[in-house]
Design an enzyme around this catalytic site. Sequence first.
Site, mmCIF file in Angstrom:
data_model
loop_
_atom_site.group_PDB
_atom_site.id
_atom_site.type_symbol
_atom_site.label_atom_id
_atom_site.label_comp_id
_atom_site.label_asym_id
_atom_site.label_seq_id
_atom_site.Cartn_x
_atom_site.Cartn_y
_atom_site.Cartn_z
ATOM 1 N N GLY A 206 0.825 -1.203 0.000
ATOM 2 C CA GLY A 206 0.000 0.000 0.000
ATOM 3 C C GLY A 206 0.853 1.244 0.000
ATOM 4 O O GLY A 206 2.009 1.246 -0.458
ATOM 5 N N ASP A 250 2.840 -1.561 -11.028
ATOM 6 C CA ASP A 250 1.684 -0.741 -10.692
ATOM 7 C C ASP A 250 0.461 -1.645 -10.677
ATOM 8 O O ASP A 250 0.099 -2.237 -11.700
ATOM 9 C CB ASP A 250 1.537 0.359 -11.751
ATOM 10 C CG ASP A 250 0.385 1.294 -11.487
ATOM 11 O OD1 ASP A 250 -0.487 0.959 -10.659
ATOM 12 O OD2 ASP A 250 0.341 2.363 -12.115
ATOM 13 N N LYS A 264 -3.703 -5.324 2.043
ATOM 14 C CA LYS A 264 -3.900 -4.946 3.444
ATOM 15 C C LYS A 264 -3.846 -3.426 3.571
ATOM 16 O O LYS A 264 -2.811 -2.806 3.332
ATOM 17 C CB LYS A 264 -2.825 -5.585 4.334
ATOM 18 C CG LYS A 264 -2.968 -5.237 5.820
ATOM 19 C CD LYS A 264 -1.932 -5.940 6.663
ATOM 20 C CE LYS A 264 -0.540 -5.382 6.476
ATOM 21 N NZ LYS A 264 -0.387 -4.010 7.033
ATOM 22 N N HIS A 268 -8.599 1.561 0.968
ATOM 23 C CA HIS A 268 -9.238 2.755 1.547
ATOM 24 C C HIS A 268 -8.526 4.050 1.150
ATOM 25 O O HIS A 268 -9.031 5.136 1.412
ATOM 26 C CB HIS A 268 -9.400 2.631 3.062
ATOM 27 C CG HIS A 268 -8.121 2.713 3.850
ATOM 28 N ND1 HIS A 268 -8.107 3.026 5.192
ATOM 29 C CD2 HIS A 268 -6.825 2.529 3.503
ATOM 30 C CE1 HIS A 268 -6.859 3.037 5.638
ATOM 31 N NE2 HIS A 268 -6.081 2.735 4.635
#
Length: 362
Positions: A206, A250, A264, A268
């Site tokens: 992330g 990517d 993980k 969001h």
Amino acid sequence: MAAQTSIVPTDAELLQAQADLWRHSLYYLTPMALRCAVELGIPTVIHRLGGAASPSDLITALSLPSSKLPFLRRLLRLLAAEGVFSVDKSMEGMYCINPVSYLLVEGIPNEVHINHTSLVLANTSTRYIDAAMGLAEWFKRDVVTPPFDEVHGATLLHESMESLDADYHKMVNEALQAHDNFGIPIAIRELRDLFKGVQSMTYCCGASGDDEFARAIVKAFPQIKCTVLAYPKMISNKPADSVINYVQGDMFHFIPPAQTVMLKLVLHHWTDEDCVMILAQCRKAIPSRKDGGKVIIGDIVIDYFPGPMLETHLLMDVAMMTMTKGRQRDEKEWREIFMKAGFSDYKLKKKFGARGVFEVYP
């Protein structure tokens, strides 16, 4: 439809409403008091004094002017009322470390403990506050750029922020590391069933670019062949070993094939449309459900059950709206994204603090 008649509050309700407005409009003083305690090092000092200390003990240990003693008592009283510290009922005026302040203690040699002071300092920084102060003007303009970007001319967790303020960028990344990596040993213990039968996994890094969880999984389940996908800068200093295969790339365009893909606290940070694009690439990377194909997603799941956790979820959602283009989602919103990305089914396997863990099937 008949117009709805407004109900006139009772005298008691109006008096309570005024008190509620005082509370809501002064809420900002709680995080400011928390920031003060962190900057002074109060949690660490209480821990070093055996886990409990009086305001007088803290004045001495912190070398604060004795004239500040009555003011420190008032600060600690507020933080105790808000659950940051506990009060020892057997000894009047003694403040104790509790689970919240435990996360703010430096130097605890425990695999589960991660110091969260950077998270507090980032969330209470003037850069965050300035962005939130501009929300009303932001709503009036026909723009979707986050208020943080508009106010500072830079994007959080991006090279543009590093160029503007390298120290702040470093602190925010430390905060993100604490946010993302907290509870890894707990997760490995409580989520073992997720990895039964998994032979290969692609772990998509992330915003933090951290691979600690991937390494913990491989250590706990040596049969899993793990590939970590991340942007080039994020993995430029990673060790070249046989434990994990690093791939620069990517996730919007390609995800290395594996039986399982894991995300993980990634999605969001992105809009719904972006999440659908990422998950569509995940779908391409895994085999059929019959052959064990699945995507594991660990992320915030808004739970509307009244209580402190709901308040946490909704505050985190507005924080994401203010600082990033991402958002927090409830289970229905997650389901819609999964279906739009071409998946056939999912299970919300477990609640894990403020997060939920999904298995999503092709």
